[in-house]
Design an enzyme around this catalytic site. Structure first.
Site, PDB file in Angstrom:
ATOM      1  N   ASP A   1       1.238 -12.446   9.573  1.00 25.14           N
ATOM      2  CA  ASP A   1       1.860 -12.316  10.890  1.00 25.14           C
ATOM      3  C   ASP A   1       1.748 -13.609  11.673  1.00 25.14           C
ATOM      4  OD1 ASP A   1       2.549  -9.805  10.329  1.00 25.14           O
ATOM      5  OD2 ASP A   1       1.164  -8.822  11.736  1.00 25.14           O
TER       6      ASP A   1
ATOM      7  N   ASP B   1      -4.159 -11.138  11.184  1.00 24.61           N
ATOM      8  CA  ASP B   1      -3.283 -10.972  10.022  1.00 24.61           C
ATOM      9  C   ASP B   1      -2.629 -12.308   9.710  1.00 24.61           C
ATOM     10  OD1 ASP B   1      -1.224  -8.431   8.750  1.00 24.61           O
ATOM     11  OD2 ASP B   1      -0.901 -10.569   8.411  1.00 24.61           O
TER      12      ASP B   1
ATOM     13  N   THR C   1      -0.751   7.661  -1.208  1.00 21.14           N
ATOM     14  CA  THR C   1      -2.060   7.629  -1.868  1.00 21.14           C
ATOM     15  C   THR C   1      -3.019   6.629  -1.229  1.00 21.14           C
ATOM     16  OG1 THR C   1      -1.318   5.903  -3.351  1.00 21.14           O
ATOM     17  CG2 THR C   1      -0.975   8.178  -4.071  1.00 21.14           C
TER      18      THR C   1
ATOM     19  N   ARG D   1       0.853  -1.186   0.000  1.00 18.56           N
ATOM     20  CA  ARG D   1       0.000   0.000   0.000  1.00 18.56           C
ATOM     21  C   ARG D   1       0.897   1.246   0.000  1.00 18.56           C
ATOM     22  NH1 ARG D   1      -5.547   0.491   2.027  1.00 18.56           N
ATOM     23  NH2 ARG D   1      -5.430  -1.723   2.438  1.00 18.56           N
TER      24      ARG D   1
END
Lengths: 218, 509
Positions: free
Chosen positions: A213, A210, A116, A112
């Protein structure tokens, strides 16, 4: 064997048997230790890969049986490759290798963009002849669908046919499925579970945390 | 001149005998030996179409019981051992009276050490325990045999576990004394050796092997052994079917006796076979009516089956694809397990938790092909083993070995693995073994890659509540393709009637 259902066009859901829900109950549980998380995730991934392989076409072939008989069987058709979205998607490579020993595996890194807030392609390494192959796109979670859509874009730009892409994931949000399908209706999604929704932070609810993770323990 | 011929060595294998009609499970039993005797017994086997459930009587539920009696030193033990050697049957057990002496108290033990205790009356033996033990063996249960120590004149804390006996030889001076034991025996033998010879043998044994001195041994003979022999043992000769004079020296009598026992055992095994063959023939077989799951015919299974059936497939591919399909078979087997408890996970997810414990049991070695996939699905599962082999001459399945315990199996769901069901006989026997270990029929999930229809019919005929998962099933008759057999495989196709999976998987062909 309970068979998978195509719940809507190009969305295949693994049969929601007790044992599958039992497996998800283990990996969803925050108290589950990493060893168990990895083991039971791998079991689900294996089922996803088997279902993905089941979607591939076969052609009729005459089989010379042991003992001299002949019958019309089936031969797997076409070449395949895996493409994992780094990092969580790599956790599914083992499951793919368990079913296809020498499969080629490409990688795509999408992050990401901090400025933006949109996904941005950082890295790609794909087999040269990927345009001739069926592609298993690997990413355990389909939340907003942003990175998966971008990965498909990459694949299409390399000449892969959309209907030869199978997107394998363990858990999907309805919003993600919708967004993905609007963009690429002919890519087939194969998922092990569809959750209720995305929350305000774009996390899948109830979800499982996650995945990367928990799998890689960082 | 007659000599005792040693029998031809037997070969045991899991390959269903091919080209030999007399031994095949797929042909009628016209050529079996002892035809007339079988016919008469067959009439008692009644298969009722209305109620398809038949019961299976494994060979160990009706073991052949031989009693061998005779005076101390007459040669009972030698003759019993000769019988065992000549019969060459799996699970022949020798049950010696020596292990069934009553434990002595302090006072009696002192007498025993001074050679003042009478070991030769029937009262010194725990005949009740012996009768119970034989009854338990005869009903096919796992049975504990006590171990008696002559050094300490007491029962030891050890015991021997016996299960699955085919032939039981009960040997002791009072073997033919108790009516309850006589009733359980199929053949009663009395070894009639001259008392002088008995005495000399007994002296040798007592002094050399049992740590006694000459004076003590003679004293015991005169006070106890001989009077008891005359009073109690000799009269039991009348209960015998067969009296063998001169003990082991009498090779003609022993030869005749062994011939007779062999004939009786052949008869018993052909009845067992004949009974197995008739199972499942007349039942109304609709797989939907039983707990049977067959893998769906789709691209994936079609493709994997094609690779596994193909003669030109390399072994490494064969192993790889067998492991793949066996994972699918195991995952399907788990659908039979329904005992899940609802659990709330992380306060927001309604999950399920498996409440049953699962154990695997492999039939050596065919079931061992599943081992790697079992470990992939349940890394910590406990695994029991059974060795069941078919006699190459008759095709009769025989249990050779088990590593199972009732404690281990109790209350668990048992995944029973055999890569191929051909005649169904080994599976039936394996299920019976599990039931003998207190596993409920409905807790057994039999997993197999290939199965013939006749084999599966026999299994559900005997055990209608058992769960079965099969990768591919053939059909008895050629006809319209069933949903599970679009390829129209027949029971008689080579790869359904030959045990090739484990040979290829383990690479021993």
């Amino acid at each position: 064997m309970a068979t998978s259902q195509e719940i809507e066009k190009n969305v295949v859901l693994l049969p929601q048997t007790n044992q599958l829900i039992g497996l998800y109950s283990i990996i969803r549980d925050q108290k589950t230790k990493r060893g168990d998380f990895v083991f039971y995730s791998d079991r689900i991934i294996r089922l996803l890969v088997e279902e993905g392989l089941n979607q591939l076409p076969v052609e009729k072939a005459t089989i010379q049986c042991h003992g001299g008989n002949e019958y019309t069987g089936a031969k797997f058709l076409g070449k395949i490759c895996g493409v994992s979205i780094v990092r969580a998607g790599e956790s599914m490579e083992m499951g793919l290798r368990d079913c296809c020993r020498s499969v080629r595996i490409g990688k795509i890194l999408i992050q990401r963009d901090e400025e933006t807030a949109l996904p941005k392609l950082f890295y790609e390494k794909l087999p040269e002849d990927i345009s001739e192959r069926y592609v298993f796109l690997l990413d355990p979670m389909l939340a907003t669908g942003g990175s998966a859509i971008m990965a498909v874009e990459v694949l299409l730009s390399r000449g892969v046919q959309a209907d030869r892409i199978f997107f394998l994931n363990l858990l999907a949000a309805p919003e993600g499925i919708k967004a993905f399908q609007e963009k690429y209706p002919s890519v087939k999604i194969i998922t092990g579970g569809i959750d209720e929704k995305l929350d305000e932070n774009k996390y899948i609810v109830p979800g499982l945390g996650d995945f990367g993770d928990r799998y890689y323990c960082i | 001149m007659s000599t005792v011929k040693s029998p031809k060595p037997r070969r045991f294998s899991r390959i269903a005998p091919d080209n030999d009609d007399s031994a095949s499970f797929f042909t009628s039993s016209e050529h079996l030996p002892n035809e007339s005797a079988i016919e008469s017994s067959a009439s008692s086997i009644h298969l009722d179409v209305e109620t398809p459930k038949s019961s299976y009587i494994p060979p160990w539920t009706e073991p052949y019981i031989i009693g061998v009696a005779g005076n101390s030193g007459s040669g009972k033990t030698s003759i019993s051992q000769k019988i065992i050697q000549e019969l060459n049957q799996p699970w022949t057990i020798l049950l010696s009276f020596d292990n069934f002496y009553n434990p002595l108290n302090e006072e009696e033990r002192k007498q025993a050490f001074n050679n003042n205790f009478d070991f030769d009356t029937p009262e010194s033996l725990d005949l009740d325990l012996l009768v119970e033990t034989v009854k338990s063996l005869k009903s096919g249960e796992k049975t504990q045999i006590p171990v008696y120590s002559f050094q300490h004149h007491n029962r030891t804390s050890k015991s021997t576990t016996i299960y699955g006996a085919n032939v039981i030889i009960i040997e002791g001076i009072y073997a033919l004394y108790d009516q309850r034991l006589l009733d359980l025996m199929d053949l009663k033998i009395y070894v009639d050796t001259d008392l002088d010879i008995c005495l000399s043998r007994r002296l040798t044994r007592d002094i050399l092997y049992r740590g006694r001195d000459l004076a003590g041994a003679i004293k015991q003979w005169e006070t106890f052994v001989k009077p008891n022999a005359v009073k109690y043992v000799n009269p039991t000769m009348n209960n015998a079917d067969l009296v063998i004079p001169r003990g082991l020296d009498n090779s003609i009598a022993i030869n005749l006796m062994i011939k007779h026992i062999q004939k009786q055992l052949a008869l018993k095994s052909s009845q067992h076979l004949k009974y197995l063959k008739e199972l499942g023939v007349n039942i109304d077989f609709d797989i939907a009516k039983f707990n049977i799951k067959i893998l769906p015919t789709n691209n994936q299974t079609r493709g994997i089956n094609s690779i596994l059936f193909d003669v030109s497939t390399e072994r490494s591919d064969f192993i790889f694809y067998f492991n793949r399909i066996s994972v699918l078979i195991i995952e399907t087997a788990l659908e039979f397990i329904t005992n899940y408890k609802p659990v709330r996970i992380n306060h927001n997810y309604d999950g399920l938790r498996l409440m049953d414990e699962i154990m695997a049991v492999n039939i050596i070695r065919s079931g061992d092909c599943f081992m790697s996939s079992i470990k992939k699905t349940f890394p910590e599962i406990s695994i029991g083993k059974l060795l069941i082999q078919s006699d190459s001459r008759t095709g009769e399945p025989q249990l050779h070995f088990d590593s199972l315990s009732s404690e281990m199996a109790r209350g668990k769901k048992i995944l029973l693995f055999d890569s191929q069901i051909i005649s169904g006989a080994a599976s039936i026997m394996a299920i019976q073994v599990l039931i003998d270990h207190k596993v409920a029929e409905s807790d057994i999930i039999l997993c197999s890659y290939l199965s013939t229809e006749i084999g599966l019919r026999r299994i559900v005929n005997v055990f209608p509540k058992v769960n079965v998962v099969v990768g591919k099933m053939s059909s008895i008759e050629i006809g319209e393709g069933k949903w599970y057999n679009e390829e129209n495989f027949k029971d008689s196709d080579w790869h359904f009637r030959n045990r090739f999976i484990d040979s290829l998987y383990f690479g021993t062909d």
